[in-house]
Structure formats: C-alpha cells, structure tokens
Write an enzyme that holds these catalytic residues in place. Structure first.
Site, PDB file in Angstrom:
ATOM      1  CE  LYS A 121      47.292  34.523  45.291  1.00 53.42           C
ATOM      2  NZ  LYS A 121      48.823  34.386  45.585  1.00 53.42           N
ATOM      3  CB  THR A 122      46.372  40.079  41.034  1.00 57.61           C
ATOM      4  OG1 THR A 122      46.029  39.733  42.305  1.00 57.61           O
ATOM      5  CG2 THR A 122      45.668  41.010  40.591  1.00 57.61           C
ATOM      6  CD  GLU A 165      44.192  37.452  43.733  1.00 57.47           C
ATOM      7  OE1 GLU A 165      45.187  37.587  44.504  1.00 57.47           O
ATOM      8  OE2 GLU A 165      43.753  38.351  43.083  1.00 57.47           O
TER       9      GLU A 165
END
Length: 462
Positions: A121-122, A165
């Site tokens: 995600k990051t 995110e």
C-alpha cells in the site's frame, strides 16, 4: 481558515500524533489552516516537522496536554482506553474521532484514490503521489511512510485528486468512498482483528462496496486472494480493471526486466504497448507501479504521460531503502514483516545483488509470529545467513510460548543459517563479523530494527 476544512476539525488534538497515519492527517489539517495539537510518546523528526507547520506537539501523555477548547480528539486503534488524554476528553465532553473518520473528512469533495491490500500500500500510494505531482496535478496525499524526509508522508495539494493509503488492519478503510480503489492483494494478516479468510474477504467486499457509483476497482489478476475477491464483487455499477501477468488481465504486464536495483516494465494497455522504468528493484514493485498506472488512467490521466512520470519515483523510507555503504558492504532497510513481503524483498535483492545477502530480522507482533512464524522462517531460507532478534511487541502483550524461537526453528528446518541475538546492542558487532566485501545487509521488520542500519555502518567503518 482554508476552504475545505471541516468545522469539527479546526482545533484537533491528536493522541499519538507522531505515528505514520496520524501525522499525515495532522500535517494536512495544519496546511489547511487548522490549529493542530497533539502528543506522542517520544521526540522524533516527525514531531519537529509538525512543529515547523505550527502544530503544538507535547512529549508524553498527560491530561493537561489536552486544551479545553479542542474541537475534537483524534485517535487510532492503537490508543488504549486508559490513556489520560482520552479520559480528559470524556470529562470535557470533547468528541473523539477515529483517524479514519478524520481522513475521510479530508477526502470529501475530492476525486479520491484509495490504495488497499495486505502488502504494497505505502509503495503504490507513494508512486501515485510522486507521479501525479510530476505531471503538475498537485494531488493531496496521505501515506503510511515518508517519501524523502520526515513529515513527507502527507501534503495538502491544490488539485482535485486525493491519494490515500487505505488500512484494512482495523477495518478503518470502510470509512472511505473513493472514485478509484486499488486492491493489490488479499491475505490473512492482523490476526487480532481477523479470525479467518472469510472475515478478510467480507471486509474487503465492504471496502469495494464503498466505491462511488461509476467508479473503478483496480485489482490484481495474479494473486489468488484478489482473484477470489474479484469473483465475489464483479457486479453492480463499478468498473473492474484487472492488472498483472495473467493472460486475462485487462492491463497486462508483458515483461519485467531487472536492471541492477531497478527494473524495466513493459505493459499492454488498451491495445498499446508501454515501456517504462521503475527505480526500485523487484517484480512486486513493478506490479505496484502498474497498479498505479491503471488507477491514474481510470481518473483520465494519459497513460503515456503517467508511465514516464512513474519513473520519477525513487522509493520511500523503509521500502528497500539504501542506508549506506561501508567496507564494500551495502546496508538496505526493509519494512517487510509478513512472509509474503519478506519473500518478495529477498527475491528482489537476489536479482540485483552480486554478493551474499545477510538479513537482520525482527519479528513484529506476538500474534503474527504465532500464526505465521513457520512461514517467516521459510522466507529467511532465501538469505545466505540471518540474524533474528526478539519479537517487537508494538501494541501487544506477550503470548505464552510465542518467541522468535518459532521462526528460528522453522528457518533451520528449511536449511537456513540463522543466529539468534537477544540484545540489540550486540547486532552491529555480530553483523560486522559476518559481512564481507560485496555482501548486502538487509535490516528487516516493522519495529525499531530500522535504527540498526546506521550502527552497522559505523561498525563496518571502524
């Protein structure tokens, strides 16, 4: 006061303001004109970055840190019920707002891209933030890690796009209503909150249901968990776009070519071949970049322009971040703490490294180690040698019988060379004694193992 700032958020107090998710929201609110305050357990570069924006940051948690005129208190799921500032908020009748609700309020009225998945995600959120910024679209963004400096995990941009995110760990991603949602993968994790894969699927289904009518779901075609989610949600008025190396992917990855610690990616999108560079190593990062490409295109960004701008992304802190080199040994930091992430990062390093790969691994959470310790040990067998620390507890209390020995036993059973080290202070000397010129040292885990990189370099230089 800046336009778009909810009244309830004009004087927020954050408990745990230095955390990755919390600090990003605090930063955006400060940039929008809010009078931001908060507390954190210890001093940090992030706290200083927030002060530079005008925020008041207290160190330690105490009831008198909370001003009586605060409009709300923002908390994450990590804040315990007995926190003195939380108790003071109840006494004063100040509303308590979860971090996810605060972030959702910031995204309101903007074209939101929410990036979800068990891993990646990051990185994917960062890729979108950087590439859209490179194209002059001035997005707002909130990321779970710093791009290039403390406090760079978030920005209030003047454009119409907000990239966020979306965290599944506590189901907080159910609060968002994105125009485009990305699901990178779906696996069982966060065992304190999810008891089974069925619960995971139900949670991701709820997230997908929040996509605005006419919006787009961008989802992996190669990952079995994501494919199962696609089978469950392929209906309604949301467009589904799959990406990956599978022959049936809508955005098909034709090749990923390693070029040292970078890679070149070739994709087929709407019948047109595009080739672009990714400035971080590994097939999984290439897939993240293609997910970002598909999401941007879904918002109407020209594919060819976005492909080029994705090359401007050079990484995010703790995601295979080069910490330095000493005595011919490179030290790289990895946030990987789930077996799938560990395997992906080790495979990426293997593709780009010429010497041995040595890992300093710190398990994260007792519950995760209890459920996935065997798989973590198997992942470590991909390294030439590993040092394993005690479990980093984070928010959890110990579980009887659950120690890093579970990982060590599994690693040795898989044929790995593993050394247990219980005192972090011993790590630099141990690693310096193992490393040879040409080797690559990977500090790995979601806890404070990241602090060991500079110390290892100092010892190597001695």
């Amino acid at each position: 006061m800046a336009a778009g700032l909810p009244t309830a958020m004009d004087r927020p107090h954050f408990i745990g303001i230095g955390g990755a998710g919390m600090s990003g929201i605090a930063k955006i609110l400060a940039q929008r004109g809010a009078k931001v305050a908060g507390s954190d357990a210890k001093e940090s570069a992030t706290a200083e970055a927030l002060r530079a924006l005008g925020a008041t940051v207290h160190i330690g948690h105490a009831a008198d840190h909370l001003a009586s005129d605060a409009s709300c208190v923002v908390v994450s799921s990590a804040i315990r019920a007995d926190n003195p500032e939380l108790a003071r908020a109840a006494e004063l009748g100040i509303p308590v707002v979860h971090r996810s609700d605060a972030l959702a309020s910031l995204m309101h009225g903007l074209r939101a891209i929410a990036v979800a998945g068990t891993h990646g995600k990051t990185t994917t959120t960062s890729m979108l933030a950087v590439s859209l910024s490179e194209l002059g679209l001035a997005p707002s963004y909130a990321i779970g890690g710093d791009l290039d400096a403390p406090g760079s995990n978030a920005l209030h941009g003047e454009g119409e796009i907000f990239v966020a995110e979306a965290d599944e760990s506590d189901r907080s991603f159910h609060k968002y209503a994105p125009e485009v949602a990305i699901v990178l993968n779906v696996e069982l994790d966060h065992h304190a909150n999810y008891a089974s894969m069925d619960e995971i699927y139900e949670s991701f289904e709820t997230f997908v249901d929040k996509i605005v009518p006419g919006g787009t779901l961008v989802i992996a075609a190669d990952h079995e968990g994501a494919r199962e989610l696609t089978r469950r949600v392929r209906a309604g008025d949301v467009r589904v776009v799959t990406y990956g190396e599978s022959a049936d992917a809508d955005v098909r990855i034709l090749s990923v070519t390693a070029q040292g610690l970078k890679s070149e990616v070739k994709v087929l999108l709407d019948g047109v071949e595009l080739t672009f560079g990714v400035s971080v190593p590994g097939r999984h990062y290439a897939h993240n970049a293609v997910a970002a490409l598909a999401a941007g295109v879904a918002l109407g960004v020209p594919a060819a322009e976005l492909a080029v701008s994705l090359g401007a992304y050079t990484g995010v802190k703790r995601r295979l971040q080069l910490k330095g080199e000493a005595a011919g040994v490179q030290v790289i930091d990895s946030y990987a703490h789930h077996p799938t992430e560990m395997t992906a990062d080790l495979e990426a390093m293997r593709a780009g490294a010429s010497g041995r790969i040595l890992v300093v691994f710190q398990p994260h959470l007792f519950s995760r180690t209890q459920e996935l310790g065997k798989e973590m040990g198997q992942a470590l067998s991909l390294a030439d040698a590993s040092v394993v620390l005690d479990i980093y507890p984070a928010r959890e209390d110990p579980i009887p019988g659950v120690t890093s020995e579970l990982i060590i036993e599994a690693a040795r059973a898989a044929g790995a060379d593993v050394t247990p080290v219980h005192d972090r202070a011993d790590i630099p000397a141990v690693v310096a004694g193992m490393a040879e010129r040409g080797d690559l040292v990977l500090t790995m885990g979601a806890g404070d193992v990241t602090d060991l990189g500079p110390r290892i370099l100092d010892r190597l230089s001695a």
